[in-house]
Structure formats: C-alpha cells, structure tokens
Design a protein around this motif. Structure first.
Motif, PDB file in Angstrom:
ATOM      1  N   LEU A  50     -52.146  56.774 -62.821  1.00 20.45           N
ATOM      2  CA  LEU A  50     -53.193  57.772 -62.988  1.00 20.45           C
ATOM      3  C   LEU A  50     -52.806  59.091 -62.336  1.00 20.45           C
ATOM      4  N   HIS A  93     -50.220  59.602 -72.198  1.00 23.48           N
ATOM      5  CA  HIS A  93     -51.681  59.504 -72.064  1.00 23.48           C
ATOM      6  C   HIS A  93     -52.131  58.978 -70.706  1.00 23.48           C
ATOM      7  N   GLN A 153     -54.120  58.751 -67.413  1.00 23.47           N
ATOM      8  CA  GLN A 153     -55.460  59.238 -67.099  1.00 23.47           C
ATOM      9  C   GLN A 153     -55.455  60.049 -65.815  1.00 23.47           C
ATOM     10  N   PHE A 200     -65.121  54.513 -69.781  1.00 24.34           N
ATOM     11  CA  PHE A 200     -64.142  55.258 -69.003  1.00 24.34           C
ATOM     12  C   PHE A 200     -63.851  54.588 -67.662  1.00 24.34           C
ATOM     13  N   ASN A 231     -61.509  55.853 -63.846  1.00 22.65           N
ATOM     14  CA  ASN A 231     -60.964  57.006 -63.122  1.00 22.65           C
ATOM     15  C   ASN A 231     -61.783  58.275 -63.374  1.00 22.65           C
ATOM     16  N   TYR A 232     -63.071  58.144 -63.214  1.00 22.26           N
ATOM     17  CA  TYR A 232     -63.981  59.288 -63.319  1.00 22.26           C
ATOM     18  C   TYR A 232     -65.001  59.186 -62.198  1.00 22.26           C
ATOM     19  N   ASP A 248     -62.343  62.247 -73.244  1.00 27.75           N
ATOM     20  CA  ASP A 248     -61.163  61.383 -73.309  1.00 27.75           C
ATOM     21  C   ASP A 248     -59.898  62.201 -73.545  1.00 27.75           C
ATOM     22  N   GLN A 287     -59.052  64.057 -70.431  1.00 28.07           N
ATOM     23  CA  GLN A 287     -58.549  63.186 -69.374  1.00 28.07           C
ATOM     24  C   GLN A 287     -57.114  62.739 -69.615  1.00 28.07           C
ATOM     25  N   THR A 288     -56.734  62.537 -70.868  1.00 29.46           N
ATOM     26  CA  THR A 288     -55.415  61.964 -71.188  1.00 29.46           C
ATOM     27  C   THR A 288     -54.402  63.002 -71.638  1.00 29.46           C
TER      28      THR A 288
END
Length: 606
Positions: free
Chosen positions: A5, A25, A27, A52, A54-55, A460, A463-464
């Motif tokens: 991540l 991709h 995160q 989701f 890692n938020y 998404d 994030q990626t």
C-alpha cells in the motif's frame, strides 16, 4: 488486492515514486470527509466500508442523531410521499412498514437501524457542523473547518476527497412575511417542531399548502417553493383542535397517483411479507415498476399526463365538494409542474366545520395573527408555519478551490453541476442530490444508490492511480446544461408555476434530471472519463508500478484464471451488458403494466 500500500503520508510528489516499487494498482490511503449522516451520508459510509480498504472516513453531522431530515421533522402527520416499501435501499428491505405512506418516525427508525446493523455510527461525529472547506495548495485535498455545536469551538480536519451529503430538505426557513417577530402567540415551524406544545382545544393558524418564501438577507424574495408539510399537518390536527384557519396562497395538485393510494397493511400482509419467500420482493418490484412508469406524467401531451390530470381533477373535485375551493385550489397548469403529493385526508379536512379557508396573500403578521390582502385580520392562538426549506443548491458554507473561488458565489445565480454530483473547477468534491439530479423524476433512493456507486468508482481510480485531482470539465458541464435546458422545453416543469424545481416561474429547471430515474441510472453506470479533468502527480503511468500484477502478490489466487473450458466472459457491449443487468426477457409485458402503465406515447426503439 494485495497488501502493498502507498503510505498515507505520501505527498503527491513521492506518491508516484513509491508506486514504482509496488505492483500495478497499489492502493494508497484515502482520507474521506462526508458532510451529513442522513440517508445519503449513511449509504456512502456503507459503500466505503463494504468495498474499500486502506481508507479513513469521518461523517460530520450537525444533529444529535443520524437520519437527517427524518430525525429533524416530527410535526403531526409527517410522512414520506414515496410508498414505504420502496423508500428503502434496493438491497435492504424493511418487513414491517405500517402503511403505504409511513410516518417520519418509522423512516427515522429504518435509517437508524440500518446504521446500527452495519456499524456505521463509528464513522459519525454528531453535533459537528462543517462551516468551511478550503483547497490546500501544498498537499492537495481540503482543509475542513468544523464547529463543535456543544462547545462552540471550531476544529480542523483534512481530507483527500470531500463528499457533501447535507441534502436539500433540512435548511428550514421562516416565511419572509413582515411582522412575524411581533406575533405574541405560540409560533411554530413544521421543520422545528416543539413536541411539548399541546394543540388540543386551541385555535390554530396554518400558513402553507405547499409553498414558502425564500428569505434574502436584504429583501423579501418572490421565490416560492413547495413543501407538503401543511398538507400533512391539517388532517392530523383538525380532529383535536377547536378551530383551524388555514391560509392558502395558490392552487396545487393534491392526489395520490392511481394505484398508489394510502393503505394500512394488515397483520396478515405484514406476516406474509416477513415469512413467505418472494412475496415482499414481488410487491416491491410491482410498486417500483409503477413509480418508474410515471415519467410520462412529466412530459407534455402524453397519454400518461393527460389521463393523470383528468384523474387528479376528478379526485380533487369529488373530495372538495365545494365550487369556491375547486375554482381556487385546482391548478390550471399541468400535473407534475410541482412535486406531486398524495395529500392523504387533506382535501376532505378543508370541508370540516372547524376549518376556515382563507385564500390569498398574507400582507403582515400582527401581534394576534395574520392580516390578509382582503383587509381582514385573523387572530389565532397558535401559528404554524408549514413553509418548508430554503432549497438553494448553494453550499451552506464556503467551498474554496485552488484559485480562491467560492462555490457559493459560482452558484449564486444558477447552480450548474455535472450530473448532479460535481462542480467544474472544484476538484475532489462530490455532491449527493446536487443540481439536476432525479430528485423528482421517479424513485429517489435508487438514484442516490447509483450516485454512491459512481463516487466509489471515482474514489477507486483515485486510490489506485497517482491522480492528484479530478473534477468535471467546464465544457462538459456547459454541454450538459445546454442539453438539459433544451430537454426541459417539452416537460411540464417548464409551465409557469412557482416551484422549487426552478429559481423563478420562468427560470431554468435547476433541480431535476433531463429524463427518468431509469434513464439516470443507465447514464451513471459507467464513468465517462472524457468528461473529467484529471491531473496526475508525476508520470501518469506511475500506477503501473514495478511490473508485477496484483494477482502475483496473492498466493491464494489462481495465476491462470483466464484459462477455461468455455467463453463465460461478461458481455462487452453496452447493450448486451444492460440486458444482463436489467434481466431482459424475464418480465411478462402484461405483468409489467402496473399503476400508470407504460406510456403509449413513449419513443420507439431505435
């Protein structure tokens, strides 16, 4: 997705560098702030939690509890004008609604129970009101200012993405009638109801049968917008008070759509809904098809509109049974120009012996009551203002972008959004039920669901990928507004009625989507990336990482997942994909024609 991540502390510059060491991709941590814990805010929390990792999320709510307008509105008779079993999330039915049109207390319980069931309260900070949001030029994202309503202290937060789920039907307003501060009786507003007040045996004045005046900071505005609270209050209080004097300014259509009349569910019906597989789902689908079949009501010169107007006119005449009231309360503009209201028991209540109808303008409020344009003063013990909400789409707090522009100023004259969810030149800022979304085009919660799904797709991708900002292009918004304005010419919303759907009787339609709710759902199924202005940190392909896939980082995954015995791929074309989603071929046509049916004037298939 594998556990490599991008750290939450990564700056936009180091984000791209860090990604080169990880798989495609990877995160990054995303910090989301959501404003409002009403239906939309709770759904956003649910979607993020479900889809989701890692938020981090904080939902700031000004009230003491969740559920938004359904927590706030407690006036007598408060209910929803959408059938209860379809005022739920598509995936979360409620088995025990009391009636077709349920009370606000039941609806509050539904959303509060939804939050409790899925553990959403942990994201919510109540009694916290967002008072400002400013783009941070150094690290990106928004610096958000929040007022603690208990202590009065203003605290700071920061987020990568700001979601405004504050809604449009909870910013209540007193009517801008001169002298309202002079009234010496009991003054109440339906959206700020005092449950300790006992109305029994008293003479009550009721202002509003669906309209209120927006309050300007300098002048009394002539803009009026509908609220059905007065229509709901009257039949509820009428049997218990000594007298009601109801002040009505303009006509409005009041009638349930044929097939969607009020009905209290029997114990047997509720038992079957709860215990017999498929019974409730079949009922919900039938009602939803009926709601979706109503769009023809809003198009001029369609069979559906003409037949509905004939039905409404007859229903109102039969219930009023009073030529004087019929002449003044039945409109001469098309059904649907304002939001429709079932008005359960309202028209009948107008004819009761203890109800006096005063038609016309209120010139001023006196110490004793209301003085109207007929020169008469009408004293009352209690004055109820069923005058609704300020429904301007402007944010209720400053939203400042990188150039220093304030969205409040940008939308001061006309609010122009992209598909009701975002504003040009205001990056990483998303809106539920923004301008020109299907708030009155058909089932509303299904529209909110597709907005949440669309936002999740944007989050998404953010994030990626090494995206720093995303916002709709100004030219895309301009083209959408031009298309919308042209479409609205053939709708009943364009009629010269005064409605919160537009800023003035002859003004542009700012509240509604140019099509049906089903039309909106299909338009929102995929993100049109060519409509979005996306900026990257570093090389735009840094998201490709170190050459490894996410699959190779997952030892439990099948590294040959694409080898199979037959082609079982999902459809690639939009048409075939939609047929799979909407279960084309599974519904008998005769069964599908429910309630208002399918409009015979609908356009042919191309």
């Amino acid at each position: 997705m594998a556990d490599f991540l991008v750290p939450s502390t990564a700056s936009p510059e180091t984000d791209a560098q860090h990604r080169r060491r990880g798989p495609i991709h990877a995160q990054r941590h995303v910090r989301v702030v959501c404003i409002g814990a009403g239906a939309s805010g709770l759904l956003m929390a649910y979607k993020l939690q479900r889809h989701f990792s890692n938020y981090s999320l904080t939902v700031y709510e000004k009230n003491a509890e969740v559920s938004g307008t359904w927590f706030e509105n407690r006036y007598p008779g408060c209910a929803c004008d959408v059938p209860s079993h379809n005022y739920t999330w598509s995936f979360e039915p409620k088995l025990d609604w009391s009636a077709v049109y349920a009370s606000s207390k039941e609806i509050f319980a539904y959303f509060n129970d939804f939050a409790r069931k899925y553990g959403l309260h942990k994201y919510v900070k109540t009694r916290r009101q967002v008072v400002g949001a400013t783009w941070n030029k150094q690290k990106g994202g928004y610096d958000v200012q929040i007022k603690d309503l208990e202590s009065g202290q203003v605290i700071d937060d920061h987020c990568d993405i700001l979601v405004n789920a504050s809604g449009i039907l909870n910013n209540w307003a007193w009517p801008a009638i001169p002298g309202i501060d002079k009234y010496k009786g009991v003054l109440l507003h339906t959206a700020n109801w005092d449950e300790k007040i006992d109305l029994r045996g008293r003479h009550v004045g009721l202002i509003g049968n669906g309209y209120f005046v927006i309050i300007s900071t300098q002048v009394r505005s002539s803009l009026t917008y509908p609220s059905s609270s007065g229509i709901q209050v009257l039949p509820t209080i009428q049997p218990h008070v000594n007298k009601v004097t109801t002040f009505i300014r303009e006509p409005t259509w009041v009638s349930p759509v044929q097939g969607l009349e009020q009905h209290v569910f029997s114990a047997q019906e509720r038992t079957e809904f709860a215990t017999k597989p498929g019974v409730l789902n079949t009922y919900r689908k039938d009602v939803e098809r009926g709601l979706n079949g109503q769009f023809g009501i809003f198009l001029k010169n369609t069979t559906t509109n003409n037949d509905t107007e004939t039905y409404f006119r007859q229903q109102m005449s039969d219930k009023l049974k009073n030529p004087y009231l019929e002449e003044r309360l039945i409109p001469n503009w098309h059904v649907g120009c304002r939001r429709l209201t079932p008005g359960v028991g309202y028209l009948e209540a107008l004819g009761k012996e203890n109800v006096e109808v005063v038609y016309g303008e209120i010139n001023e409020i006196t110490e004793r009551g209301c003085r109207c344009d007929n020169g008469e003063e009408y004293p009352v013990d209690v004055l109820i203002c069923a005058t609704g909400f300020n429904t301007s789409f402007k944010p209720r707090f400053p939203v400042i972008n990188a150039s220093g522009a304030n969205l409040q100023d940008a939308w001061a004259q006309e609010a122009t959004s992209y598909f009701g969810i975002a504003a040009a030149e205001f990056p990483n800022y998303l809106i539920f039920l923004g301008p020109n979304c299907p708030i009155g085009n058909g089932p509303v919660l299904s529209a909110i669901e597709c907005q949440a799904d669309y936002m999740c797709k944007l989050i998404d991708r953010f994030q990626t990928h090494n995206i720093s900002t995303f916002a709709p292009k100004a030219e895309a918004v301009a083209d959408f507004i031009a298309f919308k304005d042209d479409f609205m010419k053939k709708t009943v919303w364009q009629d010269p009625c005064r409605s919160w759907y537009k800023g003035r009787p002859d003004g542009p339609i700012t509240a509604l989507w140019p099509g049906s709710t089903l039309h909106y759902i299909e338009a929102m199924m995929e993100v049109r990336h060519d409509d979005w202005d996306v900026k990257y940190s570093g090389n735009r392909f840094a998201w490709m990482g170190n050459g490894y896939s996410q699959t190779e980082l997952d030892p439990t995954a099948d590294w040959a997942f694409y080898i199979r015995d037959q082609d079982d791929d999902e459809p690639l074309s939009r048409g075939r994909k939609l047929q799979l989603i909407n279960k084309s071929g599974t519904v008998q046509v005769a069964h599908a024609v429910s309630f208002t049916g399918r409009d015979t004037n609908a356009p042919p298939k191309l």
